[in-house]
Design an enzyme around this catalytic site. Structure first.
Site, PDB file in Angstrom:
ATOM      1  N   GLU A  78      41.836  35.509  38.767  1.00 56.88           N
ATOM      2  CA  GLU A  78      41.892  34.049  38.602  1.00 56.88           C
ATOM      3  C   GLU A  78      40.683  33.332  39.190  1.00 56.88           C
ATOM      4  O   GLU A  78      40.515  32.120  38.993  1.00 56.88           O
ATOM      5  CB  GLU A  78      43.169  33.502  39.254  1.00 56.88           C
ATOM      6  CG  GLU A  78      44.466  33.951  38.581  1.00 56.88           C
ATOM      7  CD  GLU A  78      44.600  33.387  37.175  1.00 56.88           C
ATOM      8  OE1 GLU A  78      44.056  32.299  36.908  1.00 56.88           O
ATOM      9  OE2 GLU A  78      45.247  34.050  36.333  1.00 56.88           O
ATOM     10  N   GLU A 109      48.145  56.926  44.585  1.00 62.30           N
ATOM     11  CA  GLU A 109      48.064  56.285  45.897  1.00 62.30           C
ATOM     12  C   GLU A 109      47.808  57.280  47.038  1.00 62.30           C
ATOM     13  O   GLU A 109      47.478  56.875  48.151  1.00 62.30           O
ATOM     14  CB  GLU A 109      49.329  55.483  46.193  1.00 62.30           C
ATOM     15  CG  GLU A 109      50.576  56.309  46.408  1.00 62.30           C
ATOM     16  CD  GLU A 109      51.749  55.424  46.832  1.00 62.30           C
ATOM     17  OE1 GLU A 109      52.490  55.870  47.716  1.00 62.30           O
ATOM     18  OE2 GLU A 109      51.903  54.320  46.295  1.00 62.30           O
TER      19      GLU A 109
END
Length: 318
Positions: A78, A109
């Protein structure tokens, strides 16, 4: 770790009436927001350090795995449409790579070697700000990436939802948001994820405030790339300068869509001067108006078209 434990109060959540279950989950979200209050000093310190480091070429680098990684990507994605933050100055180091943005990559991960490789590929410097997020605070990929980033002198910020964890102890600026047990044990997309998203919003928006990409609550660095954003940009120019909508639209067109330049054009400042003023003030419109206000006092005794323009600009509340 609290985020992994079953909360006895909600052990039978699946058997509750749906209205009661949704109300309980909503209350959990409110509790997650409240938990951030204790971390505000740490968030402020991290944001100030990030602003000091970034200068005019540093990058904001988001690190994470799984849910936390996707929350981080959402915040970073954004920055360009909201603040016109250059795309080359935001980077994502996510377990599993770009494909993990929308899909779960099992086992990624735990891949410490990949974390180190991605950090090396980023070619970090002391001007870069690395924000690593992990609800558990122990995710191997995220911890390894943050630790390795620190060896390059980058500003390292760690956000976790469990205290005393490796991510926090490895960060120059640790931020603990102790959201506690999830209503659905281990589902950190809920309370932990909500708190993470808010903290990331606070840090990135705080950085943009300090860098002058916001003026009087408006996104003055925004790029008017569609009809809605063009109308919003014109409204900003009109509101700041108190000119009519037609003049705001003309000024924005003459400025090539740059809102801050358009503001100065609408006030009668020559485009060359407007661009020079913005460069001199590092793009900070508030500083520009403060400078023009000082100039008004100097130029009162030698009236000219330029002085009149500066007078109008100086009249705008800085």
């Amino acid at each position: 770790m609290a985020t992994e434990e079953v909360d006895p109060r909600f052990a039978d959540l699946d058997a509750w009436p749906l209205t009661s279950a949704i109300e309980a989950m909503w209350e959990g979200q409110l509790a997650a927001v409240a938990a951030i209050g204790h971390a505000l000093p740490a968030i402020t310190a991290a944001t100030e350090a990030a602003n000091a480091a970034l200068s005019d070429h540093g990058r904001i680098v988001y690190v994470g795995a799984g849910t936390s990684g996707r929350v981080a990507v959402q915040d970073g994605a954004e920055l360009t449409p909201t603040f016109a933050w250059p795309k080359e100055r935001v980077r994502f180091i996510v377990a599993g790579g770009d494909s993990a943005f929308a899909t779960s990559i099992e086992g990624a991960e735990d891949n410490v070697d990949d974390a180190v490789a991605q950090v090396n590929a980023a070619r970090l410097t002391p001007h870069d700000v690395v924000i690593a997020v992990a609800a558990s605070g122990t995710t191997p990929f995220t911890v390894a990436a943050l630790q390795h980033a620190g060896s390059f002198g980058a500003v390292t910020i760690g956000i976790a939802n469990n205290p005393g964890t490796a991510l926090l102890t490895s960060a120059k600026f640790p931020i603990l948001i102790e959201t506690g047990r999830e209503l659905i044990a281990g589902s950190t997309r809920m309370k932990a994820g909500t708190a993470q998203k808010i903290v990331l919003n606070l840090i990135s928006s705080g950085i943009m405030l300090r860098l002058g990409r916001v003026y009087r609550g408006m996104m003055v660095n925004m790029l008017p790339t569609n009809a809605k954003l063009k109308r919003r940009a014109e409204a900003m120019v009109a509101q700041i300068t108190r000119c009519d909508p037609q003049q705001a639209a003309r000024s924005l067109e003459l400025a090539g869509g740059d809102i801050k330049t358009a503001v100065l054009l609408a006030l009668g400042v020559d485009r060359t001067d407007a661009e020079a003023l913005l460069r001199h003030s590092e793009g900070n419109l508030r500083r520009v108006f403060a400078e023009l206000t000082k100039d008004v006092h100097v130029e009162r005794d030698r009236p000219s078209k330029e002085a009149a323009a500066r007078g109008r600009a100086g009249a705008v509340e800085p």
